[in-house]
Design a protein around this motif. Structure first.
Motif, PDB file in Angstrom:
ATOM      1  N   ARG A  44     -13.585 -49.349  -7.681  1.00  0.00           N
ATOM      2  CA  ARG A  44     -13.338 -50.780  -7.469  1.00  0.00           C
ATOM      3  C   ARG A  44     -13.018 -51.063  -6.006  1.00  0.00           C
ATOM      4  O   ARG A  44     -13.525 -52.025  -5.419  1.00  0.00           O
ATOM      5  CB  ARG A  44     -12.188 -51.236  -8.363  1.00  0.00           C
ATOM      6  N   SER A  45     -12.193 -50.222  -5.406  1.00  0.00           N
ATOM      7  CA  SER A  45     -11.842 -50.407  -3.995  1.00  0.00           C
ATOM      8  C   SER A  45     -13.068 -50.292  -3.098  1.00  0.00           C
ATOM      9  O   SER A  45     -13.228 -51.064  -2.142  1.00  0.00           O
ATOM     10  CB  SER A  45     -10.793 -49.370  -3.571  1.00  0.00           C
ATOM     11  N   ARG A  46     -13.941 -49.348  -3.419  1.00  0.00           N
ATOM     12  CA  ARG A  46     -15.149 -49.172  -2.603  1.00  0.00           C
ATOM     13  C   ARG A  46     -16.068 -50.390  -2.715  1.00  0.00           C
ATOM     14  O   ARG A  46     -16.689 -50.804  -1.727  1.00  0.00           O
ATOM     15  CB  ARG A  46     -15.868 -47.890  -3.014  1.00  0.00           C
ATOM     16  N   ALA A  47     -16.137 -50.970  -3.907  1.00  0.00           N
ATOM     17  CA  ALA A  47     -16.962 -52.174  -4.078  1.00  0.00           C
ATOM     18  C   ALA A  47     -16.378 -53.346  -3.291  1.00  0.00           C
ATOM     19  O   ALA A  47     -17.104 -54.112  -2.640  1.00  0.00           O
ATOM     20  CB  ALA A  47     -17.054 -52.532  -5.553  1.00  0.00           C
ATOM     21  N   GLN A  48     -15.056 -53.490  -3.320  1.00  0.00           N
ATOM     22  CA  GLN A  48     -14.406 -54.553  -2.556  1.00  0.00           C
ATOM     23  C   GLN A  48     -14.592 -54.340  -1.055  1.00  0.00           C
ATOM     24  O   GLN A  48     -14.850 -55.280  -0.302  1.00  0.00           O
ATOM     25  CB  GLN A  48     -12.911 -54.603  -2.896  1.00  0.00           C
ATOM     26  N   ALA A  49     -14.482 -53.079  -0.633  1.00  0.00           N
ATOM     27  CA  ALA A  49     -14.659 -52.757   0.785  1.00  0.00           C
ATOM     28  C   ALA A  49     -16.074 -53.079   1.244  1.00  0.00           C
ATOM     29  O   ALA A  49     -16.282 -53.617   2.346  1.00  0.00           O
ATOM     30  CB  ALA A  49     -14.336 -51.286   1.027  1.00  0.00           C
ATOM     31  N   ALA A  50     -17.049 -52.768   0.409  1.00  0.00           N
ATOM     32  CA  ALA A  50     -18.439 -53.037   0.768  1.00  0.00           C
ATOM     33  C   ALA A  50     -18.668 -54.533   0.970  1.00  0.00           C
ATOM     34  O   ALA A  50     -19.387 -54.958   1.893  1.00  0.00           O
ATOM     35  CB  ALA A  50     -19.374 -52.495  -0.315  1.00  0.00           C
ATOM     36  N   GLU A  51     -18.047 -55.349   0.120  1.00  0.00           N
ATOM     37  CA  GLU A  51     -18.176 -56.807   0.248  1.00  0.00           C
ATOM     38  C   GLU A  51     -17.605 -57.285   1.587  1.00  0.00           C
ATOM     39  O   GLU A  51     -18.211 -58.111   2.278  1.00  0.00           O
ATOM     40  CB  GLU A  51     -17.430 -57.491  -0.903  1.00  0.00           C
ATOM     41  N   LEU A  52     -16.454 -56.759   1.959  1.00  0.00           N
ATOM     42  CA  LEU A  52     -15.829 -57.173   3.218  1.00  0.00           C
ATOM     43  C   LEU A  52     -16.598 -56.656   4.423  1.00  0.00           C
ATOM     44  O   LEU A  52     -16.782 -57.361   5.426  1.00  0.00           O
ATOM     45  CB  LEU A  52     -14.377 -56.681   3.266  1.00  0.00           C
ATOM     46  N   GLU A  53     -17.044 -55.413   4.342  1.00  0.00           N
ATOM     47  CA  GLU A  53     -17.771 -54.825   5.478  1.00  0.00           C
ATOM     48  C   GLU A  53     -19.093 -55.547   5.734  1.00  0.00           C
ATOM     49  O   GLU A  53     -19.542 -55.643   6.877  1.00  0.00           O
ATOM     50  CB  GLU A  53     -17.988 -53.337   5.233  1.00  0.00           C
TER      51      GLU A  53
END
Length: 475
Positions: A44-53
């Motif tokens: 979940r954190s990686r998916a959120q990070a990808a959205e922000l990046e």
């Protein structure tokens, strides 16, 4: 701060999630150089990070302890404890730490509009209900308003969105207040104080002090609970603007500068021309839904804040009549075979359960879950005379069972030795077996839900489903 002040400012956002992601996006949009740090590195954190990046925001996963180089400001999510190494490093480097509430406060009016005043509410229990009651009253007065903050609606959205407000009804947690040093409300209320979140704050004294921050700089009214002297003490200690008044609320007949109850009528002796001799009728107790004592107290606190903002008595009455409580807050599910079934899954600590238990008699009590370090002797002692029986569920149910053995040994107890979600159905059936016509089966667990359920909402839904299944069998 103007947009220009944010250009190139190096800001670290501590934590992904409900408040961290919006804060990162807002700061990036203002021109800041944003780095998000997060302890977790799961899917979940990686998916959120990808959205922000994808939007140009840097994210560092799996390391929320190290202060990024050249950080000028940290904006933290409320759940991060003050003793985290990141904040220790920030203090040593002289880097300020804000929460999302502080950020929202600082960004008010940056588009040239007059910022909407905040009517703020905190307390161990009853915050969400009181804020929603307050918003209902303000709407009845014809004011443009919204219930925001810890209630689950972003303050940043309210402050920066296109909607213009006359006033905001703001729920604030102790976590949020800890990180909001500049907040200055129009008026504010502390509803009650009981041990909670002590693992985060470190002590009851620190928890109370953070709650008390809500009064700092108040302009018109500091609303306190007459029944809890500690809330009045916080008012006395607060540094408020000249002319700001202390306004009490009580379930008894009010004195001057108080709101209270007389012969089933909610009355105001604070915002009247002659508070020594006059009282203004606001509403009937039956206008409050539900009319449990602690909910009447919530209504009085909401009315006090609304009256502090100049709202008339008719709008207080109309707003309370229009208000409907959220699910799982002393919610009547059904009557089955002459027994009322009440869902108060939101009673996740002993203070909330105490208020719920005081509203009914006799009771078959369904309780248990994650105790979060709580003790239950005082709760059981106060409720013992109302208990027909008790059904215990959850991981820490033994703590309640032991308190019952000490203080209510004559009360029948069913101890369900299972923590799967299906235990709720069995709990309801056992409660029905213990109950008699005229009784109330009350699910007020006095514990958190995460040992068995995702959250208290799911626990409440399981209870309601089990009650409805029982009702179908009795048709």
């Amino acid at each position: 701060m103007s947009n220009q002040d944010w250009q190139g400012k190096r800001v670290t956002v501590a934590g992904l999630g409900v408040s961290g992601i919006p804060a990162a996006k807002v700061l990036h949009g203002l021109g800041a150089v944003v780095m998000v740090v997060n302890d977790g590195d799961d899917e979940r954190s990686r998916a959120q990070a990808a959205e922000l990046e994808a939007q140009g925001i840097t994210v560092r996963l799996g390391d929320g302890a190290t202060l990024p180089e050249s950080t000028e400001l940290i904006v933290t999510t409320p759940g991060w404890k003050p003793d985290k190494p990141l904040f220790t490093a920030a203090a040593e480097a002289g880097v300020p730490v804000w929460g999302d509430v502080e950020l929202a406060w600082r960004l008010r009016g940056r588009d040239g509009r007059e910022p909407a005043p905040w009517l703020a509410v905190t307390g161990t229990n009853g915050k969400t209900t009181t804020v929603r009651m307050l918003a209902s009253i303000l709407e009845a007065a014809g004011l443009r308003t919204a219930a925001v903050g810890n209630i689950g609606v972003s303050l940043l959205d309210a402050v920066l969105g296109d909607e213009e407000y006359d006033v905001l009804a703001v729920e604030l947690s102790s976590y949020q207040l800890h990180w909001a040093p500049s907040l200055r409300a129009h008026s504010a209320a502390v509803l009650n104080l009981a041990p909670d979140h002590l693992d985060w704050h470190g002590s009851m004294e620190a928890y109370v002090a953070d709650k008390g921050r809500i009064y700092e700089g108040n302009r018109v009214a500091c609303v306190y609970n007459v029944a809890e002297k500690a809330t009045e003490d916080l008012v006395r200690e607060a540094d408020v603007e000249e002319g700001c008044r202390a306004i009490g609320f009580t379930l008894a007949a009010p004195g001057p500068s108080q709101l209270g109850v007389v012969d089933g009528i909610l009355v105001d002796r604070a915002f009247v021309a002659n508070r020594q001799k006059q009282a203004q009728e606001l509403a009937e107790v039956t206008d409050v839904n539900p009319s449990a004592p602690h909910n009447i107290a919530n209504a009085l606190a909401a009315a006090a804040l609304a009256r502090a903002f100049g709202v008339g008595p008719a709008a207080v009455r109309d707003g309370l009549r229009a208000f409907r409580p959220d699910p799982h807050r002393i919610e009547h599910v059904a009557d089955v075979a002459g027994v009322a079934y009440i869902d108060d899954s939101k009673a996740t600590n002993t203070h909330a359960a105490e208020a719920s238990l005081a509203a009914y008699d006799p009771i078959v009590w369904i309780a248990g879950g994650l105790a979060k370090g709580a003790t239950f002797d005082e709760l059981v002692t106060g409720a013992a005379g109302r208990l027909r029986g008790v059904v215990l569920i959850g991981r820490d149910r033994a703590l309640i069972r032991e308190a019952l053995a000490r203080h209510a040994p004559e009360v029948p107890v069913v101890d369900l030795d299972r923590t799967d979600t299906g235990a709720m159905s069995e709990a309801v059936r056992e409660a029905a077996r213990l109950a008699r016509p005229g009784d109330t089966v009350l699910m007020a667990p006095a514990c958190a839900s995460m040992d068995m359920f995702v959250n208290y909402n799911k626990r409440g839904e399981a209870f309601a489903d089990a009650v409805r299944a029982l009702a179908a069998e009795n048709d």
